[in-house]
Design a protein around this motif. Structure first.
Motif, PDB file in Angstrom:
ATOM      1  N   GLY A 362       0.971  -1.445  -0.070  1.00 35.07           N
ATOM      2  CA  GLY A 362      -0.313   0.026  -0.339  1.00 35.07           C
ATOM      3  C   GLY A 362       0.923   1.324   0.179  1.00 35.07           C
ATOM      4  O   GLY A 362       0.599   2.002  -0.504  1.00 35.07           O
ATOM      5  N   VAL A 363       1.693   1.244   0.845  1.00 36.31           N
ATOM      6  CA  VAL A 363       2.453   2.193   0.893  1.00 36.31           C
ATOM      7  C   VAL A 363       3.100   2.538  -0.937  1.00 36.31           C
ATOM      8  O   VAL A 363       4.124   3.886  -1.105  1.00 36.31           O
ATOM      9  CB  VAL A 363       3.556   2.245   1.771  1.00 36.31           C
ATOM     10  CG1 VAL A 363       4.839   3.115   2.218  1.00 36.31           C
ATOM     11  CG2 VAL A 363       3.170   2.543   3.327  1.00 36.31           C
ATOM     12  N   GLU A 364       4.239   1.291  -1.423  1.00 38.51           N
ATOM     13  CA  GLU A 364       4.670   1.738  -2.634  1.00 38.51           C
ATOM     14  C   GLU A 364       3.737   2.168  -4.275  1.00 38.51           C
ATOM     15  O   GLU A 364       4.033   2.513  -4.297  1.00 38.51           O
ATOM     16  CB  GLU A 364       5.315  -0.093  -2.931  1.00 38.51           C
ATOM     17  CG  GLU A 364       6.229  -0.011  -4.231  1.00 38.51           C
ATOM     18  CD  GLU A 364       6.559  -0.934  -4.799  1.00 38.51           C
ATOM     19  OE1 GLU A 364       6.678  -1.102  -5.589  1.00 38.51           O
ATOM     20  OE2 GLU A 364       6.648  -2.301  -3.450  1.00 38.51           O
ATOM     21  N   ALA A 365       2.476   1.657  -3.663  1.00 37.79           N
ATOM     22  CA  ALA A 365       1.373   2.067  -4.476  1.00 37.79           C
ATOM     23  C   ALA A 365       1.231   3.287  -4.157  1.00 37.79           C
ATOM     24  O   ALA A 365       0.949   4.482  -4.644  1.00 37.79           O
ATOM     25  CB  ALA A 365       0.507   1.444  -4.159  1.00 37.79           C
ATOM     26  N   GLY A 367       3.162   5.667  -3.682  1.00 38.55           N
ATOM     27  CA  GLY A 367       3.995   6.796  -4.332  1.00 38.55           C
ATOM     28  C   GLY A 367       4.709   7.707  -3.505  1.00 38.55           C
ATOM     29  O   GLY A 367       5.199   8.501  -2.955  1.00 38.55           O
ATOM     30  N   ALA A 368       4.655   6.947  -1.696  1.00 41.51           N
ATOM     31  CA  ALA A 368       5.523   7.673  -0.392  1.00 41.51           C
ATOM     32  C   ALA A 368       6.591   8.045  -0.750  1.00 41.51           C
ATOM     33  O   ALA A 368       7.583   7.360  -0.991  1.00 41.51           O
ATOM     34  CB  ALA A 368       4.771   6.514   0.257  1.00 41.51           C
ATOM     35  N   ALA A 372       8.596   8.553   4.500  1.00 40.18           N
ATOM     36  CA  ALA A 372       7.914   7.968   4.689  1.00 40.18           C
ATOM     37  C   ALA A 372       8.248   7.207   4.378  1.00 40.18           C
ATOM     38  O   ALA A 372       7.103   5.937   5.746  1.00 40.18           O
ATOM     39  CB  ALA A 372       6.410   8.877   4.089  1.00 40.18           C
ATOM     40  N   ALA A 373       8.071   5.963   3.343  1.00 43.17           N
ATOM     41  CA  ALA A 373       7.465   4.887   3.841  1.00 43.17           C
ATOM     42  C   ALA A 373       9.091   3.563   4.902  1.00 43.17           C
ATOM     43  O   ALA A 373       8.712   2.775   5.602  1.00 43.17           O
ATOM     44  CB  ALA A 373       8.462   4.118   1.735  1.00 43.17           C
ATOM     45  N   SER A 374       9.855   4.778   5.082  1.00 42.89           N
ATOM     46  CA  SER A 374      11.255   3.890   5.940  1.00 42.89           C
ATOM     47  C   SER A 374       9.836   4.007   7.097  1.00 42.89           C
ATOM     48  O   SER A 374      10.329   3.271   8.415  1.00 42.89           O
ATOM     49  CB  SER A 374      11.631   4.795   5.662  1.00 42.89           C
ATOM     50  OG  SER A 374      13.089   3.718   6.952  1.00 42.89           O
ATOM     51  N   ILE A 376       7.157   4.115   7.989  1.00 47.29           N
ATOM     52  CA  ILE A 376       6.071   3.289   8.240  1.00 47.29           C
ATOM     53  C   ILE A 376       6.201   2.201   7.988  1.00 47.29           C
ATOM     54  O   ILE A 376       5.913   1.697   8.901  1.00 47.29           O
ATOM     55  CB  ILE A 376       4.762   3.269   6.942  1.00 47.29           C
ATOM     56  CG1 ILE A 376       3.991   5.197   7.176  1.00 47.29           C
ATOM     57  CG2 ILE A 376       3.645   2.523   7.336  1.00 47.29           C
ATOM     58  CD1 ILE A 376       4.171   5.426   5.224  1.00 47.29           C
ATOM     59  N   ASN A 377       7.288   1.440   7.589  1.00 46.30           N
ATOM     60  CA  ASN A 377       7.682  -0.013   7.307  1.00 46.30           C
ATOM     61  C   ASN A 377       8.631   0.134   8.500  1.00 46.30           C
ATOM     62  O   ASN A 377       8.825  -1.522   8.247  1.00 46.30           O
ATOM     63  CB  ASN A 377       8.235  -0.217   5.628  1.00 46.30           C
ATOM     64  CG  ASN A 377       6.938  -0.264   4.364  1.00 46.30           C
ATOM     65  OD1 ASN A 377       6.080  -0.642   4.684  1.00 46.30           O
ATOM     66  ND2 ASN A 377       7.469   0.274   3.157  1.00 46.30           N
ATOM     67  N   ASP A 378       9.941   1.017   8.074  1.00 48.88           N
ATOM     68  CA  ASP A 378      10.912   0.062   9.480  1.00 48.88           C
ATOM     69  C   ASP A 378      10.842   0.998  10.503  1.00 48.88           C
ATOM     70  O   ASP A 378      10.830  -0.136  11.670  1.00 48.88           O
ATOM     71  CB  ASP A 378      12.442   0.424   9.178  1.00 48.88           C
ATOM     72  CG  ASP A 378      12.577  -0.398   7.601  1.00 48.88           C
ATOM     73  OD1 ASP A 378      12.273  -1.403   7.057  1.00 48.88           O
ATOM     74  OD2 ASP A 378      13.468   0.767   6.719  1.00 48.88           O
ATOM     75  N   GLY A 379      10.236   1.838  10.620  1.00 51.78           N
ATOM     76  CA  GLY A 379       9.561   1.986  12.342  1.00 51.78           C
ATOM     77  C   GLY A 379       8.641   2.068  12.822  1.00 51.78           C
ATOM     78  O   GLY A 379       8.792   1.284  13.983  1.00 51.78           O
ATOM     79  N   ILE A 380       7.582   1.603  12.430  1.00 54.57           N
ATOM     80  CA  ILE A 380       6.071   1.634  13.029  1.00 54.57           C
ATOM     81  C   ILE A 380       5.839   0.378  12.577  1.00 54.57           C
ATOM     82  O   ILE A 380       5.853  -0.525  13.915  1.00 54.57           O
ATOM     83  CB  ILE A 380       5.332   2.378  12.071  1.00 54.57           C
ATOM     84  CG1 ILE A 380       5.109   4.339  12.782  1.00 54.57           C
ATOM     85  CG2 ILE A 380       3.563   2.259  12.725  1.00 54.57           C
ATOM     86  CD1 ILE A 380       4.487   4.901  11.608  1.00 54.57           C
ATOM     87  N   VAL A 381       5.722   0.081  10.906  1.00 52.38           N
ATOM     88  CA  VAL A 381       5.837  -1.511  11.821  1.00 52.38           C
ATOM     89  C   VAL A 381       6.247  -2.744  11.492  1.00 52.38           C
ATOM     90  O   VAL A 381       6.069  -3.345  12.463  1.00 52.38           O
ATOM     91  CB  VAL A 381       4.997  -2.016  10.133  1.00 52.38           C
ATOM     92  CG1 VAL A 381       4.533  -3.340   9.449  1.00 52.38           C
ATOM     93  CG2 VAL A 381       4.215  -0.626   9.287  1.00 52.38           C
TER      94      VAL A 381
END
Length: 759
Positions: A362-365, A367-368, A372-374, A376-381
């Motif tokens: 979803g983040v990739e789609a 276009g973050a 921001a992608a880092s 969400i994916n690395d920090g939060i999730v």
């Protein structure tokens, strides 16, 4: 809405009744001004909603423990619509002592005669109607565990008259003294003057604070031990008028509980049996080779095949398996049958992997931006799922401990350990809050309020964090798994079990030192009722697990959420606030902070002697002071920066492997890191609880105690693990310290005492 309070002795089935009455409506808070659990819930089994308040388990309403003060003040000040007094029918005489005190209050009372099924099982009987006539308030026979009689209990409670004047079983020579004291308190317009009058006669320190009360007490008591006299009169009346309602069958042989106790509480075999039971629990929670079936097969020359041996290759795409059926089967077996704890963990993490993968897509789609992608994916999730992934094993371990407690076995363990603890200056009662520390330090510290001696309470609170709680479990299993993979060490559950045992040993050594020096005092007597063995209720166990789950998830999405975002920010930005897009973690704010504190941990093995990324363990240890779960979430965030494309693993082992490999830590340093986190300052919530429970002048010393102990334990493990001959140096140091303590106790030398200046 009416409010009823549950009051009763410990182990009388009060919590079981509370869960049966409130179910999912129960919630936990704190009593005003004190960090003691306040449990409330709604009973919906009638036409009107009824609020149920679970008072702490107490033996009397005298102010010997904070629990007794809380229960007493709630009844007197909050004026509930009624008291449901739970009485253990198998220990009728002992439990009715509290009943006689509650009856002296101006509050409606109903007696819930619990565990009647146990009474009938041994062939005894109780004439409930006769007991009701003797006591003078409604009495209902129930079985909270079997949910029998609960509807009748609540119907009669709701129908009780809202007005009731206190009555007492005390008479004879005490009657005129009670009447005079009652008139004294009636003139002050306090509620329940009869209760206050009798408490004053007992020399109750709270009642003696009233103006003129001390003088009246001195005159009435005339030097007589009124407290002992009143207690003796209560028991005489109970024996003569209440106990006659119980008809006991002549026992021709031992009961089943007695027969089991002859084995489980044996003076020689009792403790080894407990150690074996603990190991079995750890094996069923952590083992990846259930009952060592594959190890036995391998030793016989016929190892069990893995899925890869059978031709099923796992095609991974950010931890998502292309063949879902094989991925699902691999949650239960892959060359060995997994333990239940590992099975549940694998299933839960498979679900988390799909969720994480979906969020990533979803983040990739969307276009973050890269940062921001880092985030969400690395920090939060990544951080939150890394912590949540351990929830099944934590709940599995907690379930086993709950079963031991609900069956009545833990009470026996306290009895067994009393013989040992007494030699170290503690009573067996101190074991109960200590063993609760395996679940969470907060309720364990709160439970020390049942200890009468302040020095014993302080010593117990200080060592409770050494009984590793569920929050520390991810650290243990991740580092242990990494050590097995990198250094070829034995099974994860054996290492984890050893760390738990080492924590307990550390606690005992610290108690010996404290009770021989700063916490010297007499060991209070240990009196405890051993409840009959019984099967735990399924619903009650599930409610316990649900409470644990809510607490853990709430923590994950509050404290840990903020911590992982903060760690991600510090390791993703430079001091000039520019984003590190190339993964140069050494340029980050976090790296500079970590390098600053790194030398502090050199004696423990994870300081300056490590490679250029050695500061990551120092940072993880510091973030663990906020919440121990942060250590693994920090591992996840940092591992993603240390190894490009690293997606994290479901059990934290991959993160540990990355961290250990990147820094060059030795096995001894890994063990030192585990023990430092197990014995150092616990999470902020536990620290706040300790501050509330300890005397004000003991809190600062407790923080220092945790830091010094963890630093010393880690240093001993690291030095002995790397240079075996240093064990002799530590033994000499211990011998010198022991000699100084003994000489000081004998009065041969005098150690300096540090006291605060009084202003």
């Amino acid at each position: 809405m009416k409010t009823f309070a549950l009051a009763g002795n410990p182990n009388c089935g009060k919590t079981t009744l509370f869960n049966a009455l409130t179910g999912s409506t129960a919630h936990v808070g704190n009593w005003p001004g004190v960090t003691v659990d306040k449990r409330e819930g709604i009973y919906k089994g009638s036409t009107e909603k009824v609020n149920i308040v679970d008072l702490p388990g107490i033996y009397s309403l005298s102010p010997y423990t904070p629990e007794e003060v809380i229960s007493r003040n709630f009844i007197l000040d909050e004026k509930p619509d009624g008291i449901i007094n739970i009485v253990d029918a198998t220990n009728l005489e002992r439990n009715l002592y509290l009943t006689t005190q509650i009856l002296e209050m101006d509050v409606p009372v109903i007696v819930a005669l619990n565990m009647m099924d146990e009474v009938e099982k041994v062939g005894d009987s109780i004439d409930v109607k006769a007991l009701e006539r003797a006591i003078g308030v409604p009495v209902v026979a129930i079985s909270a565990l079997r949910k029998k009689g609960i509807k009748e209990l609540m119907d009669r409670a709701i129908a009780m008259s809202p007005q009731r004047k206190g009555t007492t079983v005390l008479g004879g020579d005490l009657a005129p003294k009670i009447e005079r004291a009652k008139q004294f308190f009636a003139a002050t317009d306090v509620s329940s003057p009869l209760f206050h009058a009798i408490k004053m006669l007992e020399g109750d320190e709270i009642e003696l604070r009233h103006e003129g009360a001390k003088e009246l007490f001195t005159e009435i008591s005339a030097g007589q031990d009124m407290e002992a006299t009143v207690a003796d009169e209560r028991y005489k009346y109970i024996s003569a008028h209440f106990s006659t309602a119980k008809n006991k069958k002549e026992k021709a042989e031992l009961t089943k509980s007695d027969k089991v106790d002859r084995v489980l509480t044996h003076r020689i075999w009792g403790l080894p049996i407990f150690a074996v039971i603990l190991f079995v629990i750890f094996h069923l929670t952590f083992s990846e080779d259930l009952f060592y079936i594959n190890a036995i097969a391998s030793a016989a020359g016929s190892p069990l095949p893995t899925f890869e041996d059978m031709g099923y290759a796992f095609i991974e795409d950010t931890e998502i398996y292309e063949n879902f059926g094989i991925a699902l089967a691999a949650c239960f077996y892959d060359g060995a049958v997994f333990s239940p704890g590992v099975m549940f963990t694998n299933l839960f993490n498979l679900l988390l992997n799909y969720i994480s993968y979906g969020i990533g897509l979803g983040v990739e789609a969307a276009g973050a931006a890269e940062w921001a992608a880092s985030l969400i994916n690395d920090g939060i999730v990544g951080g939150i799922t890394a912590v949540l992934g351990f929830l099944p094993q934590i709940l599995t371990l907690f379930l086993f401990f709950s079963i031991l407690e609900d069956t009545g076995y833990m009470a026996r363990v306290a009895f067994i350990l009393d013989r040992i603890f007494r030699r170290f200056g503690l009573s067996g009662r101190a074991f109960m809050p200590m063993i609760m520390g395996f679940g969470c330090s907060l309720p364990a510290m709160i439970n020390t309020r049942t200890l009468a001696d302040d020095k014993e309470r302080t010593a117990t609170i200080r060592v409770i964090p050494f009984f590793s709680c569920g929050a520390k479990l991810p650290i243990l299993t991740a580092i242990a798994g990494g050590m097995c993979e990198l250094f070829g060490l034995p099974s994860v559950e054996l290492i984890t079990y050893s760390m738990y045992v080492l924590g307990v040993v550390t606690a005992i050594i610290c108690v010996i030192v404290m009770r021989a020096t700063t916490m010297r005092g007499e060991v209070p007597p240990f009196i405890m009722e051993l409840p009959a063995y019984h099967l735990p209720g399924f619903k009650n166990l599930m409610l316990h697990l649900w409470d644990k789950t809510k607490h853990f998830v709430k923590k994950a999405f509050t404290i840990i959420f903020v911590s992982t975002v903060l760690i991600w920010f510090l390791q993703s930005f430079r001091w000039n606030w520019t984003y590190i897009a190339d993964g140069s973690i050494q340029d980050s704010i976090l790296a500079s902070i970590g390098q600053l504190i790194q030398p502090l941990f050199t004696p423990l093995g994870f300081g300056s002697q490590l490679g250029e990324y050695g500061w990551v363990f120092a940072v993880a240890a510091i973030t663990g002071l906020i919440a121990k779960e942060n250590v693994i979430s920090t591992f996840t965030v940092l591992a993603a920066m240390l190894v490009a494309g690293f997606e994290g693993t479901e059990d934290g082992v991959g993160e540990a492997v990355v961290m250990i490999s990147a820094t060059g830590m030795t096995p001894a340093a890994c063990i030192s890191f585990i023990m430092f986190n197990m014995t150092t300052i616990p999470c902020f919530a536990a620290v706040a609880t300790a501050k509330a429970e300890l005397p004000a002048h003991k809190f600062g010393g407790t923080l220092v105690f945790w830091l010094v102990t963890s630093y010393l334990v880690g240093t001993v493990i690291y030095t002995v693990g790397n240079w075996w001959w240093t064990v002799f140096i530590w033994l000499v140091a211990a011998a010198v310290a022991g000699t100084v303590i003994v000489l000081n106790n004998m009065g041969k030398i005098k150690l300096p005492k540090f006291r605060k200046n009084k202003v």
